[in-house]
Design an enzyme around this catalytic site. Structure first.
Site, mmCIF file in Angstrom:
data_model
loop_
_atom_site.group_PDB
_atom_site.id
_atom_site.type_symbol
_atom_site.label_atom_id
_atom_site.label_comp_id
_atom_site.label_asym_id
_atom_site.label_seq_id
_atom_site.Cartn_x
_atom_site.Cartn_y
_atom_site.Cartn_z
ATOM 1 N N GLY A 39 -57.719 22.965 116.418
ATOM 2 C CA GLY A 39 -57.843 24.229 117.147
ATOM 3 C C GLY A 39 -58.792 25.174 116.430
ATOM 4 N N ASP A 44 -47.460 28.666 110.387
ATOM 5 C CA ASP A 44 -47.646 27.242 110.083
ATOM 6 C C ASP A 44 -46.522 26.680 109.215
ATOM 7 O OD1 ASP A 44 -49.980 27.251 111.522
ATOM 8 O OD2 ASP A 44 -51.308 27.340 109.776
HETATM 9 C C1 S3P Z 1 -55.766 29.272 111.585
HETATM 10 C C2 S3P Z 1 -55.050 30.203 112.286
HETATM 11 C C3 S3P Z 1 -53.718 29.961 112.840
HETATM 12 C C4 S3P Z 1 -53.064 28.740 112.217
HETATM 13 C C5 S3P Z 1 -53.998 27.569 112.117
HETATM 14 C C6 S3P Z 1 -55.222 27.934 111.290
HETATM 15 C C7 S3P Z 1 -57.107 29.635 111.073
HETATM 16 O O1 S3P Z 1 -53.809 29.746 114.230
HETATM 17 O O2 S3P Z 1 -51.904 28.375 112.944
HETATM 18 O O3 S3P Z 1 -53.348 26.467 111.507
HETATM 19 O O4 S3P Z 1 -57.629 28.932 110.187
HETATM 20 O O5 S3P Z 1 -57.645 30.644 111.538
HETATM 21 P P1 S3P Z 1 -53.897 30.976 115.285
HETATM 22 O O6 S3P Z 1 -55.033 31.798 114.896
HETATM 23 O O7 S3P Z 1 -54.088 30.315 116.616
HETATM 24 O O8 S3P Z 1 -52.598 31.659 115.183
#
Ligand code: S3P
Length: 426
Positions: A93, A313
Site C-alpha cells: 500500500g 501496525d
Molecule cells: C505507512 C503508513 C501506515 C501503515 C503502513 C505504512 C507508511 O498506513 O499502516 O504499514 O509508511 O506511510 P496508513 O497511512 O494507510 O495508515
C-alpha cells in the site's frame, strides 16, 4: 507453507534488525527523485520495499548494491522516464499510494497494478486529493487498483484537511507538492507517522491542535547518504515474546525510535512492561537507539483513541500481549484495521475464537476475554505478514506450541523473522 513453532523457554541476547519499512520506501523514492548518487545503508529486505525499488528502476533510476548498501542513481527534477509496461506494487500500500503522488505530476502516462490483496484496498483516499491538485486518473467505480494516471494539464497547490488518518495519503500529497513553487499544505487532526516530513526537512506547525505540514519545490530532495534504523514494527514481535517469557532479556540495537512509531511501547509500558532506551542518535532527522526489554507481568489498560494511528501496525501483536495480560483486552476506534493487508479485525477475531477465548467483534475493534482453552492450533495468517508473526509468537508462548498457515507472507516485511528468533531463543 505451514510453519510449526514450539514453546520458548527463555529469550536472551542481542538483535540487529534490517531497516524500517516506512523509512526504506521513502529513502528509495527520495533518492530516485534526487539528482545523482545516493546510498542507503541497512535497507529493509522485505518484499514491499523491493516493490518500490523495482518500480523506481522501471521509471529510470539506476539501482545497484555496493558493500551492503544500495546505491541509487537518481533522475533529478523532471527526469523520470515513461515506463515501458504497467508498474507493479505487489502487496505494498505504501508503494501504491506514495508513488501515486509522484506519478500524478509527471508528463507521461502510467498504470499502477497490485496483487490480489492490494487490489482490494481503498485508493479513493489518495486519488481524491491528487485530483484536487489537477491530476488525472482513470479508475474503476470502486477506485481500486489497477488504475491509470495520465498527464495533467496543470498541477496546482492545495490545502487539504485529511478525512482519514493516513501517513501514506499525507505523503502522496506532500510528494506531489514538491514539484510546485507554491506551498501545498496537509492538515491532520490526528498525528500519523512523520517520516516524509522529517526526511525532507519540511515545515510542520501546530495550529488550533491541528498539525499542518507543507511542501514545495524548495524541499525537493537532493542526493544523500541514508542510514535506515532497524524496523521498530518488526521489533514489536521480539519485544512481546521477551516480555512474556520468564527469565528473559533482549537488546535490540539501533532501532527507529521515532515518537510517531513507538506508541506500542508506550502502551506496553503502561501495561507494566520493562522497556528502556539507550544511546539515542539521529540519521536524516530520524531518532534511533537501542531498546532493552526484560520479562514483565502485564495488565491490560484502556487504549485511548488518539494513540490508535500510532499503534495501527502493532495491534496484532499487542493483542497477543493483551490475551496474556490480566483483564480484558479491548481495541476500539480502529476501523482502519479492516483495510490493511487483510481485514485485521476479522483475522484476529477468527484466530482468537480458535483459542476458545470470548471474543466480541465490533465494526471498529473487538474485546477479548477469558483464558486460552485449546492447545496446539493451526492459525490462519490470511496471507497477512503481521497476523502470521503475531500468531507465531502466540505459539511460542503456548505450552504445546502451534502452527501458522501461509507463513511465507512474513517476507513482506521481514524475511529474516525465523533466523532472528532462532538466534535469541532457548
Ligand atoms: C505507512 C503508513 C501506515 C501503515 C503502513 C505504512 C507508511 O498506513 O499502516 O504499514 O509508511 O506511510 P496508513 O497511512 O494507510 O495508515
Amino acid at each position: 507453507m505451514i510453519k510449526n513453532f514450539s514453546k520458548v523457554k527463555s529469550v536472551k541476547g542481542e538483535l540487529n534488525l534490517t531497516g524500517d519499512k516506512s523509512i526504506s520506501h521513502r529513502a528509495i523514492i527520495f533518492s530516485a527523485m534526487a539528482s545523482g548518487k545516493s546510498s542507503i545503508a541497512n535497507l529493509s529486505q522485505g518484499h514491499d520495499v523491493i516493490s518500490t525499488l523495482v518500480l523506481m528502476h522501471n521509471l529510470g533510476a539506476g539501482v545497484l548494491t555496493k558493500n551492503r548498501s544500495v546505491v541509487i542513481n537518481g533522475v533529478g527534477y523532471k527526469g523520470f522516464e515513461a515506463p515501458s509496461s504497467e508498474l507493479f506494487c505487489g502487496n505494498s500500500g505504501t508503494t501504491a499510494r506514495l508513488v501515486s503522488g509522484l506519478l500524478a505530476v509527471q508528463k507521461f502516462s502510467s498504470e499502477l497494478v497490485g496483487d490480489e490483496s492490494l487490489s482490494k484496498r481503498p485508493m479513493k483516499r489518495v486519488i481524491e486529493p491528487l485530483k484536487k491538485m489537477g491530476a488525472k486518473f482513470i479508475t474503476n467505480e470502486s477506485y481500486t487498483l489497477p488504475f491509470n494516471i495520465t498527464p495533467a494539464k496543470k498541477i496546482m497547490n492545495i490545502t487539504y484537511e485529511m478525512p482519514v488518518a493516513s501517513a501514506q495519503v499525507k505523503s502522496a500529497i506532500l510528494i506531489a507538492g514538491l514539484h510546485l513553487e507554491d506551498e501545498t499544505e496537509v492538515i491532520e487532526n490526528e498525528r500519523t507517522r512523520n517520516h516524509t516530513e522529517l526526511m525532507l526537512g519540511l515545515q510542520v506547525k501546530t495550529e488550533n491542535e491541528k498539525i499542518v505540514s507543507s511542501s514545495s519545490l524548495k524541499y525537493y530532495p537532493t542526493a544523500n547518504e541514508y542510514f535506515v534504523p532497524g524496523d521498530i514494527s518488526t521489533s514489536a514481535f521480539h519485544i512481546v515474546l521477551t516480555l512474556l517469557t520468564p527469565d528473559s532479556e533482549l537488546k535490540i540495537n539501533s532501532v527507529s525510535l521515532n515518537p510517531t512509531r513507538t506508541g506500542f511501547i508506550e502502551v506496553l509500558r503502561l501495561m507494566g512492561a520493562d522497556i528502556k532506551y539507550e544511546d539515542i542518535k539521529y540519521s536524516s532527522n530520524e531518532p534511533y537507539g537501542n531498546v532493552i526489554v526484560k520479562s514483565s507481568v502485564l495488565k491490560n489498560i484502556i487504549i485511548s483513541s488518539e494513540i490508535i494511528p500510532n499503534i495501527i501496525d502493532e495491534i496484532p501483536i499487542l493483542t497477543i500481549a493483551g490475551i496474556f495480560a490480566e483483564g480484558d483486552f479491548e481495541i476500539r476506534n480502529a476501523k482502519e484495521l479492516r483495510v490493511k493487508e487483510s481485514d485485521r479485525i476479522k483475522s484476529l477475531c477468527y484466530n482468537l475464537n480458535l483459542l476458545g477465548l470470548e471474543v466480541e467483534e465490533f465494526d471498529d475493534g473487538f474485546i477479548v476475554s477469558g483464558r486460552i482453552r485449546k492447545s496446539f492450533l493451526t492459525f490462519e495468517s490470511f496471507k497477512d505478514h503481521r497476523i502470521a508473526m503475531a500468531f507465531a509468537i502466540l505459539s511460542m508462548l503456548s505450552e504445546n506450541g502451534g502452527e501458522v498457515n501461509d507463513f511465507e507472507c512474513v517476507n513482506i516485511s521481514n524475511p529474516k523473522f525465523e533466523e532472528q528468533i532462532n538466534s535469541i531463543v532457548q
